[in-house]
Design a protein around this motif. Structure first.
Motif, PDB file in Angstrom:
ATOM      1  N   MET A 139       0.671  -1.265  -0.212  1.00  0.00           N
ATOM      2  CA  MET A 139      -0.027  -0.039   0.035  1.00  0.00           C
ATOM      3  C   MET A 139       0.853   1.197   0.008  1.00  0.00           C
ATOM      4  N   ARG A 140       1.876   1.243   0.635  1.00  0.00           N
ATOM      5  CA  ARG A 140       2.858   2.270   0.748  1.00  0.00           C
ATOM      6  C   ARG A 140       3.575   2.665  -0.578  1.00  0.00           C
ATOM      7  N   GLN A 141       4.034   1.639  -1.305  1.00  0.00           N
ATOM      8  CA  GLN A 141       4.335   1.687  -2.362  1.00  0.00           C
ATOM      9  C   GLN A 141       3.354   2.329  -3.532  1.00  0.00           C
ATOM     10  N   LEU A 142       2.373   1.640  -3.199  1.00  0.00           N
ATOM     11  CA  LEU A 142       1.297   2.079  -4.330  1.00  0.00           C
ATOM     12  C   LEU A 142       0.710   3.627  -4.079  1.00  0.00           C
ATOM     13  N   ARG A 143       0.802   3.843  -3.166  1.00  0.00           N
ATOM     14  CA  ARG A 143       0.035   5.295  -2.632  1.00  0.00           C
ATOM     15  C   ARG A 143       0.994   6.434  -3.409  1.00  0.00           C
ATOM     16  N   VAL A 144       2.497   6.073  -3.391  1.00  0.00           N
ATOM     17  CA  VAL A 144       3.298   7.126  -3.964  1.00  0.00           C
ATOM     18  C   VAL A 144       3.695   6.844  -5.612  1.00  0.00           C
ATOM     19  N   SER A 145       2.883   5.814  -5.939  1.00  0.00           N
ATOM     20  CA  SER A 145       3.096   5.454  -7.351  1.00  0.00           C
ATOM     21  C   SER A 145       2.554   6.604  -8.346  1.00  0.00           C
ATOM     22  N   ASP A 146       2.877   6.772  -9.814  1.00  0.00           N
ATOM     23  CA  ASP A 146       2.331   7.671 -10.553  1.00  0.00           C
ATOM     24  C   ASP A 146       1.368   6.566 -11.565  1.00  0.00           C
ATOM     25  N   ARG A 147       1.255   5.388 -11.247  1.00  0.00           N
ATOM     26  CA  ARG A 147       0.690   4.452 -11.964  1.00  0.00           C
ATOM     27  C   ARG A 147      -0.837   4.183 -11.398  1.00  0.00           C
ATOM     28  N   ILE A 148      -0.959   4.847 -10.255  1.00  0.00           N
ATOM     29  CA  ILE A 148      -2.381   4.863  -9.669  1.00  0.00           C
ATOM     30  C   ILE A 148      -3.164   5.935 -10.286  1.00  0.00           C
ATOM     31  N   SER A 149      -4.327   5.790 -10.849  1.00  0.00           N
ATOM     32  CA  SER A 149      -5.175   6.796 -11.229  1.00  0.00           C
ATOM     33  C   SER A 149      -5.637   7.796 -10.421  1.00  0.00           C
ATOM     34  N   ALA A 150      -6.177   9.031 -10.714  1.00  0.00           N
ATOM     35  CA  ALA A 150      -6.592  10.098 -10.047  1.00  0.00           C
ATOM     36  C   ALA A 150      -7.989   9.424  -9.342  1.00  0.00           C
TER      37      ALA A 150
END
Length: 189
Positions: A105-116
Motif C-alpha cells: 500500500m505504501r508503495q502504491l500510494r506514491v506511484s504515478d501508476r495509480i489513477s486520480a
C-alpha cells in the motif's frame, strides 16, 4: 462462449502482486507476478488488461480491507480520546497483522501508476473514520491543521509504531499506546 473467470486465479494474482510490490515496488514485472501466482503472463492479462489496471485494483483491495477494519472501530460513542484511540488501535493492529499489504500500500500510494479516479475512490473509503477523527479533534486543534495531523502526523506515527512492533513483538501493547499518547498529546500542543 468464453469461460468464466476464476476467483481463485484472480486472488492468486493479487496475492502475488502484493508480495512482489511490497518487496520490489511497482517495477515488479507482470511476468514475475504471473509466475509467482503459478500462471502464465497471458492469463494475468485476462484478469487485468494492463499492469496499471492490476496495480490500481490491488491498491483498492488493500485499502478496502483497511477501511473495513477501521469502519468497525469508528463508532461515535465515548470520549473524543476514546474514539480516536479505537481507530488508532485498529490501524496499528491491521498494519501489524498485514505487513505485506501495508508495504505494498505504501508503495502504491506514491506511484504515478495509480489513477486520480482510483485515488479518490480509496480516499472515500475512509470518510467515516476521518470524520470521527476530525470531530474528535474539534476544539483541540486548529481546523486548518487537522488534515496535516491526520494525514501526516497520525499516519507517520502509526508507521513508526508498527515498525517498532515488528522489531520487538513482545512490546506490542507498549508501542501501540506510546504512539497514541504521542499523537494525542502532540495535537494539543
Amino acid at each position: 462462449m468464453a469461460r468464466p473467470l476464476s476467483e481463485e486465479k484472480r486472488e492468486a494474482i493479487l496475492a502475488a502482486a502484493t508480495e512482489l510490490v511490497a518487496r520490489l515496488g511497482t517495477s515488479a514485472s507482470t511476468a514475475k507476478i504471473a509466475d509467482a501466482a503459478g500462471l502464465g503472463e497471458g492469463t494475468l492479462f485476462t484478469y487485468f488488461p494492463t499492469k496499471d489496471d492490476l496495480l490500481n485494483q490491488l491498491l483498492l483491495e488493500i485499502e478496502t480491507s483497511l477501511a473495513e477494519a477501521l469502519f468497525a472501530s469508528s463508532k461515535r460513542s465515548g470520549t473524543p480520546r476514546q474514539r480516536v484511540q479505537r481507530i488508532w488501535d485498529c490501524l496499528i493492529e491491521w498494519g501489524a497483522e498485514h505487513p505485506l499489504q501495508r508495504k505494498a500500500m505504501r508503495q502504491l500510494r506514491v506511484s504515478d501508476r495509480i489513477s486520480a479516479e482510483n485515488r479518490q475512490r480509496c480516499h472515500a473509503l475512509f470518510r467515516d473514520a476521518r470524520e470521527t477523527i476530525e470531530q474528535s479533534l474539534s476544539g483541540r486543534v486548529d481546523p486548518e491543521r487537522a488534515s496535516f495531523y491526520i494525514d501526516t502526523v497520525m499516519m507517520g506515527l502509526a508507521d513508526i509504531a508498527i515498525e517498532a512492533i515488528a522489531a520487538a513483538p513482545k512490546q506490542h501493547e507498549h508501542f501501540k499506546q506510546a504512539g497514541f499518547d504521542l499523537f494525542w498529546k502532540g495535537v494539543a500542543a
